[in-house]
Write a protein that holds these residues in place. Sequence first.
Motif, PDB file in Angstrom:
ATOM      1  N   ASP A   1      -3.951  23.316 -43.393  1.00  0.00           N
ATOM      2  CA  ASP A   1      -4.292  23.964 -42.113  1.00  0.00           C
ATOM      3  C   ASP A   1      -4.956  22.940 -41.189  1.00  0.00           C
ATOM      4  O   ASP A   1      -4.640  22.854 -39.997  1.00  0.00           O
ATOM      5  N   MET A   2      -5.895  22.200 -41.762  1.00  0.00           N
ATOM      6  CA  MET A   2      -6.619  21.206 -40.956  1.00  0.00           C
ATOM      7  C   MET A   2      -5.637  20.176 -40.401  1.00  0.00           C
ATOM      8  O   MET A   2      -5.670  19.842 -39.222  1.00  0.00           O
ATOM      9  N   ARG A   3      -4.731  19.693 -41.267  1.00  0.00           N
ATOM     10  CA  ARG A   3      -3.758  18.689 -40.795  1.00  0.00           C
ATOM     11  C   ARG A   3      -2.870  19.282 -39.703  1.00  0.00           C
ATOM     12  O   ARG A   3      -2.529  18.608 -38.734  1.00  0.00           O
ATOM     13  N   ALA A   4      -2.516  20.553 -39.855  1.00  0.00           N
ATOM     14  CA  ALA A   4      -1.654  21.183 -38.832  1.00  0.00           C
ATOM     15  C   ALA A   4      -2.400  21.255 -37.500  1.00  0.00           C
ATOM     16  O   ALA A   4      -1.820  21.018 -36.432  1.00  0.00           O
ATOM     17  N   ILE A   5      -3.692  21.566 -37.570  1.00  0.00           N
ATOM     18  CA  ILE A   5      -4.483  21.666 -36.327  1.00  0.00           C
ATOM     19  C   ILE A   5      -4.567  20.295 -35.644  1.00  0.00           C
ATOM     20  O   ILE A   5      -4.357  20.161 -34.443  1.00  0.00           O
ATOM     21  N   ILE A   6      -4.835  19.270 -36.457  1.00  0.00           N
ATOM     22  CA  ILE A   6      -4.955  17.917 -35.889  1.00  0.00           C
ATOM     23  C   ILE A   6      -3.599  17.493 -35.307  1.00  0.00           C
ATOM     24  O   ILE A   6      -3.537  16.914 -34.218  1.00  0.00           O
ATOM     25  N   SER A   7      -2.519  17.830 -36.006  1.00  0.00           N
ATOM     26  CA  SER A   7      -1.195  17.477 -35.482  1.00  0.00           C
ATOM     27  C   SER A   7      -0.925  18.152 -34.151  1.00  0.00           C
ATOM     28  O   SER A   7      -0.366  17.549 -33.233  1.00  0.00           O
ATOM     29  N   MET A   8      -1.325  19.427 -34.057  1.00  0.00           N
ATOM     30  CA  MET A   8      -1.106  20.130 -32.780  1.00  0.00           C
ATOM     31  C   MET A   8      -1.878  19.429 -31.666  1.00  0.00           C
ATOM     32  O   MET A   8      -1.377  19.258 -30.559  1.00  0.00           O
ATOM     33  N   GLY A   9      -3.104  19.044 -31.990  1.00  0.00           N
ATOM     34  CA  GLY A   9      -3.926  18.335 -30.997  1.00  0.00           C
ATOM     35  C   GLY A   9      -3.281  17.020 -30.602  1.00  0.00           C
ATOM     36  O   GLY A   9      -3.159  16.705 -29.417  1.00  0.00           O
ATOM     37  N   LEU A  10      -2.824  16.263 -31.596  1.00  0.00           N
ATOM     38  CA  LEU A  10      -2.245  14.946 -31.301  1.00  0.00           C
ATOM     39  C   LEU A  10      -0.915  15.072 -30.553  1.00  0.00           C
ATOM     40  O   LEU A  10      -0.567  14.226 -29.739  1.00  0.00           O
ATOM     41  N   THR A  11      -0.170  16.143 -30.843  1.00  0.00           N
ATOM     42  CA  THR A  11       1.073  16.354 -30.099  1.00  0.00           C
ATOM     43  C   THR A  11       0.742  16.571 -28.630  1.00  0.00           C
ATOM     44  O   THR A  11       1.374  16.019 -27.734  1.00  0.00           O
ATOM     45  N   GLN A  12      -0.283  17.385 -28.419  1.00  0.00           N
ATOM     46  CA  GLN A  12      -0.673  17.708 -27.056  1.00  0.00           C
ATOM     47  C   GLN A  12      -1.167  16.462 -26.306  1.00  0.00           C
ATOM     48  O   GLN A  12      -0.907  16.288 -25.131  1.00  0.00           O
ATOM     49  N   THR A  13      -1.904  15.588 -27.022  1.00  0.00           N
ATOM     50  CA  THR A  13      -2.495  14.429 -26.334  1.00  0.00           C
ATOM     51  C   THR A  13      -1.646  13.182 -26.531  1.00  0.00           C
ATOM     52  O   THR A  13      -2.074  12.091 -26.178  1.00  0.00           O
ATOM     53  N   ARG A  14      -0.475  13.358 -27.117  1.00  0.00           N
ATOM     54  CA  ARG A  14       0.420  12.230 -27.395  1.00  0.00           C
ATOM     55  C   ARG A  14      -0.275  11.120 -28.161  1.00  0.00           C
ATOM     56  O   ARG A  14      -0.240   9.949 -27.801  1.00  0.00           O
ATOM     57  N   GLY A  15      -0.974  11.530 -29.202  1.00  0.00           N
ATOM     58  CA  GLY A  15      -1.514  10.546 -30.145  1.00  0.00           C
ATOM     59  C   GLY A  15      -2.914  10.049 -29.841  1.00  0.00           C
ATOM     60  O   GLY A  15      -3.413   9.198 -30.546  1.00  0.00           O
ATOM     61  N   SER A  16      -3.562  10.576 -28.799  1.00  0.00           N
ATOM     62  CA  SER A  16      -4.902  10.069 -28.506  1.00  0.00           C
ATOM     63  C   SER A  16      -5.975  10.926 -29.178  1.00  0.00           C
ATOM     64  O   SER A  16      -6.150  12.100 -28.850  1.00  0.00           O
TER      65      SER A  16
ATOM     66  N   LYS B   1     -12.532  11.251 -44.561  1.00  0.00           N
ATOM     67  CA  LYS B   1     -13.175  11.634 -45.827  1.00  0.00           C
ATOM     68  C   LYS B   1     -12.369  12.716 -46.540  1.00  0.00           C
ATOM     69  O   LYS B   1     -12.286  12.749 -47.762  1.00  0.00           O
ATOM     70  N   HIS B   2     -11.765  13.601 -45.750  1.00  0.00           N
ATOM     71  CA  HIS B   2     -11.037  14.725 -46.364  1.00  0.00           C
ATOM     72  C   HIS B   2      -9.516  14.544 -46.320  1.00  0.00           C
ATOM     73  O   HIS B   2      -8.772  15.510 -46.437  1.00  0.00           O
ATOM     74  N   GLN B   3      -9.109  13.321 -46.122  1.00  0.00           N
ATOM     75  CA  GLN B   3      -7.675  12.985 -46.063  1.00  0.00           C
ATOM     76  C   GLN B   3      -6.913  13.844 -45.044  1.00  0.00           C
ATOM     77  O   GLN B   3      -5.794  14.302 -45.294  1.00  0.00           O
ATOM     78  N   CYS B   4      -7.538  14.088 -43.933  1.00  0.00           N
ATOM     79  CA  CYS B   4      -6.856  14.865 -42.886  1.00  0.00           C
ATOM     80  C   CYS B   4      -6.597  14.008 -41.644  1.00  0.00           C
ATOM     81  O   CYS B   4      -6.276  14.526 -40.579  1.00  0.00           O
ATOM     82  N   HIS B   5      -6.829  12.716 -41.774  1.00  0.00           N
ATOM     83  CA  HIS B   5      -6.609  11.832 -40.633  1.00  0.00           C
ATOM     84  C   HIS B   5      -5.114  11.556 -40.515  1.00  0.00           C
ATOM     85  O   HIS B   5      -4.494  11.038 -41.434  1.00  0.00           O
ATOM     86  N   MET B   6      -4.523  11.920 -39.386  1.00  0.00           N
ATOM     87  CA  MET B   6      -3.077  11.768 -39.216  1.00  0.00           C
ATOM     88  C   MET B   6      -2.803  10.462 -38.473  1.00  0.00           C
ATOM     89  O   MET B   6      -3.479  10.181 -37.488  1.00  0.00           O
ATOM     90  N   PRO B   7      -1.803   9.705 -38.899  1.00  0.00           N
ATOM     91  CA  PRO B   7      -1.483   8.487 -38.153  1.00  0.00           C
ATOM     92  C   PRO B   7      -1.032   8.843 -36.741  1.00  0.00           C
ATOM     93  O   PRO B   7      -0.097   9.623 -36.571  1.00  0.00           O
ATOM     94  N   PHE B   8      -1.733   8.295 -35.765  1.00  0.00           N
ATOM     95  CA  PHE B   8      -1.485   8.741 -34.389  1.00  0.00           C
ATOM     96  C   PHE B   8      -0.159   8.245 -33.816  1.00  0.00           C
ATOM     97  O   PHE B   8       0.404   8.846 -32.931  1.00  0.00           O
TER      98      PHE B   8
END
Length: 373
Positions: free
Chosen positions: A304-319, A343-350
């Motif tokens: 869930d956390m990774r999906a949220i971060i991905s949605m954010g990064l999609t919106q900001t185009r990786g920023s 720390k929680h392995q939720c960092h997505m490559p931008f």
Amino acid sequence: MSAERLIGTSTATRTLEAEIHDAARSDAKVLITGESGVGKEVVAQLIHQQSRRRNIKLVALNCAAVPDSLLESELFGHVRGSFTGAYRDKPGLLELANNGTIFLDEIGETSLRMQALMLRFLENGEIWRIGADRVQTTTNVRVIAATNRDLAERIEQREFRVDLYYRLNVLHITIPPLRERRDDIAQFLDHFFRAYAERHSSPLPELTAGARAALIDYDWPGNVRELKNVIERLVVRGCATAIDEADLPPEVIGLSRRRAPKGSGTPAAPNRAEELYNRMVVQGESFWSAVHPLFNARDMTRDDMRAIISMGLTQTRGSYRLVLQLFNMPADDYKTFLNFLRKHQCHMPFFKFRCLPSQPAAAEKSLVAEVRM
Ligand SMILES: Nc1ncnc2c1ncn2[C@@H]1O[C@H](COP(=O)(O)OP(=O)(O)OP(=O)(O)O)[C@@H](O)[C@H]1O
Ligand SMILES: [Mg+2]
């Protein structure tokens, strides 16, 4: 950008205008209800502006934003020495709004104790400052209240006083959600694109027919506020070419595709990640209050956390820096946020999110800074 008139040409908006006009002619109390972001405050302002009190103040109090211990003093005032820190007599908002209008926003959130005090005021207009041994003054205030709660349900649960409800509910204006007055959406789009392009000194963006259709088709659970925010982000991001469907936030495309069949009444429920994403992006909650505690309490998964971060990064185009802004965190939290994700392995490559066309120059710069961190 305070509204001077209601935007929209739908029948619902025309009816609303007539209700505002009627309410402005009298001093009767008004209760405004409707989902979050539909324009309850706008309607309260228009009633005041069209009323004979227009040259005197409209005082607004968000009852949910003030802790109960302070709400009484805010509304009714206090006398010197009545509690620690009460160094001098202070009039309350009801006195300050004398001859004007008071707007009691989020009235559905008040405690039963505050409701009892409000009821006493509404019955006789008397103001009893905290610590005073007698009624201080009487005031002539027009009361408009608003809530996005279902007050009938609150009454049933014994969380809202039925007598206060009847006092407030002399005129009742219900504002329909945006998805029930879709005819207004096109006009909102034109209005806010123009207004934000002017505000940010950006060229007026163009929309492809597909993008326009998706925006009109979307259910807008956060109503006009959500629509405004989406448009501001599109304008700020700046697109070299016309805005296409791919440029729209994932929820606009995703949810509009998964909408329940027409006529079923209810839209398809968003999943956990979408729901939490919307709480931040649509309702303005911070990542630290909406998502972080749930993750720590294991009420949501890493996916869930990774999906949220991905949605954010999609919106900001990786920023990631813009994700902080999008998720309502101060810029200073940048390192804390990234450390938490790592720390929680939720960092997505931008970089996965950068390969979209029309990358604005400003975002490039912030990405360079991130690489160096
Ligand atoms: N008909 C309208 N015309 C122009 N602007 C509007 C209209 N309706 C809403 N807005 C804008 O949408 C935003 C949300 O409106 P408002 O704050 O009045 O909603 P609300 O119902 O009070 O929301 P909440 O329940 O979250 O407090 C505001 O920025 C407001 O200016
Ligand atoms: Mg409001």
